[in-house]
Scaffold this motif. Sequence first.
Motif, PDB file in Angstrom:
ATOM      1  N   TYR A  74      -8.769   0.475  12.234  1.00 48.45           N
ATOM      2  CA  TYR A  74      -7.447   1.075  12.407  1.00 48.45           C
ATOM      3  C   TYR A  74      -7.162   1.480  13.855  1.00 48.45           C
ATOM      4  N   PRO A 101      -6.728  -5.132  -0.056  1.00 50.58           N
ATOM      5  CA  PRO A 101      -6.097  -4.074  -0.851  1.00 50.58           C
ATOM      6  C   PRO A 101      -7.079  -3.037  -1.388  1.00 50.58           C
ATOM      7  N   LYS A 103      -9.277   0.041  -2.255  1.00 53.43           N
ATOM      8  CA  LYS A 103      -8.981   1.457  -2.046  1.00 53.43           C
ATOM      9  C   LYS A 103      -9.825   2.052  -0.918  1.00 53.43           C
ATOM     10  N   CYS A 106      -8.284   0.861   2.351  1.00 56.02           N
ATOM     11  CA  CYS A 106      -6.960   1.445   2.615  1.00 56.02           C
ATOM     12  C   CYS A 106      -7.027   2.956   2.834  1.00 56.02           C
ATOM     13  N   ASN A 107      -7.978   3.610   2.188  1.00 58.12           N
ATOM     14  CA  ASN A 107      -8.098   5.063   2.339  1.00 58.12           C
ATOM     15  C   ASN A 107      -8.483   5.483   3.749  1.00 58.12           C
ATOM     16  N   TRP A 109      -7.216   3.929   6.290  1.00 55.36           N
ATOM     17  CA  TRP A 109      -6.091   3.387   7.052  1.00 55.36           C
ATOM     18  C   TRP A 109      -6.430   2.039   7.699  1.00 55.36           C
ATOM     19  N   SER A 110      -7.116   1.187   6.940  1.00 55.55           N
ATOM     20  CA  SER A 110      -7.428  -0.159   7.400  1.00 55.55           C
ATOM     21  C   SER A 110      -6.883  -1.159   6.386  1.00 55.55           C
ATOM     22  N   SER A 112      -4.656  -3.559   4.308  1.00 53.67           N
ATOM     23  CA  SER A 112      -3.210  -3.619   4.083  1.00 53.67           C
ATOM     24  C   SER A 112      -2.514  -2.276   4.263  1.00 53.67           C
ATOM     25  N   ALA A 113      -3.278  -1.171   4.348  1.00 50.59           N
ATOM     26  CA  ALA A 113      -2.652   0.129   4.622  1.00 50.59           C
ATOM     27  C   ALA A 113      -1.914   0.108   5.956  1.00 50.59           C
ATOM     28  N   TRP A 144       3.457  -3.175   1.592  1.00 49.57           N
ATOM     29  CA  TRP A 144       2.630  -2.164   0.934  1.00 49.57           C
ATOM     30  C   TRP A 144       2.888  -2.140  -0.570  1.00 49.57           C
ATOM     31  N   ARG A 173       0.292  -4.942  -1.368  1.00 51.01           N
ATOM     32  CA  ARG A 173      -0.972  -4.238  -1.593  1.00 51.01           C
ATOM     33  C   ARG A 173      -0.994  -3.653  -3.002  1.00 51.01           C
TER      34      ARG A 173
END
Length: 328
Positions: A74, A101, A103, A106-107, A109-110, A112-113, A144, A173
């Motif tokens: 990120y 996608p 979790k 994405c959590n 912030w990488s 598809s976030a 998203w 996502r």
Amino acid sequence: MQIGPYRIDPPVVLAPMAGVTDKPFRLLCKQLGAGLAVSEMTASDPRLWQTRKSLKRMDHEGEPEPVSVQIAGYDPTMLAEAARFNVANGAQIIDINMGCPAKKVCNVWSGSALLQDEPLVARIVKAVVDAVDVPVTLKIRTGWDRQHKNALTIARIAEDNGIAALAVHGRTRADKYEGEAEYDTIAAVKASVRIPVLANGDIVTPQQAKRVLELTGADAVMVGRGAQGRPWIFREISHYLATGELLPEPSPADVSAILLGHLEHLYAFYGELAGVRIARKHLGWYAKDRPENASFRDVVNRADHAHDQLRLTRSYFETLQNEWSLAA
């Protein structure tokens, strides 16, 4: 399809998949017709580069060019440094992950976030492109979620900042892997940019690959889950695109030969203990939709040694081959 100095021929590409597109699988897919095989994502955090997992992911010795390595993260500065590190380690194309996608990705912030923050996308892309002298590609989703689909905006940001090719998975996502891929969105992306576009999502047969290319106008197809347990799909697609003819389905003996070679390479690459464990998911994919699949998986998954795993696999496919020969 051209990515920087590299001609991707055939235009059929193995998608990066965490825990799947390791070196043994990439080499196998290239041998079986993939024009390009992208590595599973490597971390951009330098604290993780010397772990056993990262060192295996960064092993490209003997890999046919072009070697494409996906990086995830990120922070623009960190991603730029990761790109430089991987190029020094043999990468000839750097791919930025903005499509995963999962979790846990994405959590932080990488993946598809990042699609939620267009200015950050621009900073990341520019930082990575400026950091290396090799082509940089980008993999995205359509947005998203369905209320926030911004693939066209991201595509223009990518093109404006020097991305050499763009792969689009035709889902948001939020869709994960559910529903049907949005080929209309991929077509709109292709129409809006001049850089090569790769269409990804639900490509599991040669006929679907041809249909997707016709629907989207994309320069290449990218195959992910369709290659799991079917690495020969690349030569099937390539042959069908070139001739309009379908190759015959491989016999159980053909599949066995490919699979046993794959297993041997996994043991050699990871060591017996880890190789046997990693092989289990591949064995499940190769046996999927075949007779007595559940029974085979139940037995083979209990094998803790390479010789047992090989023996059980050989025996299973020999039985299938005998049945196949009698029915032929």
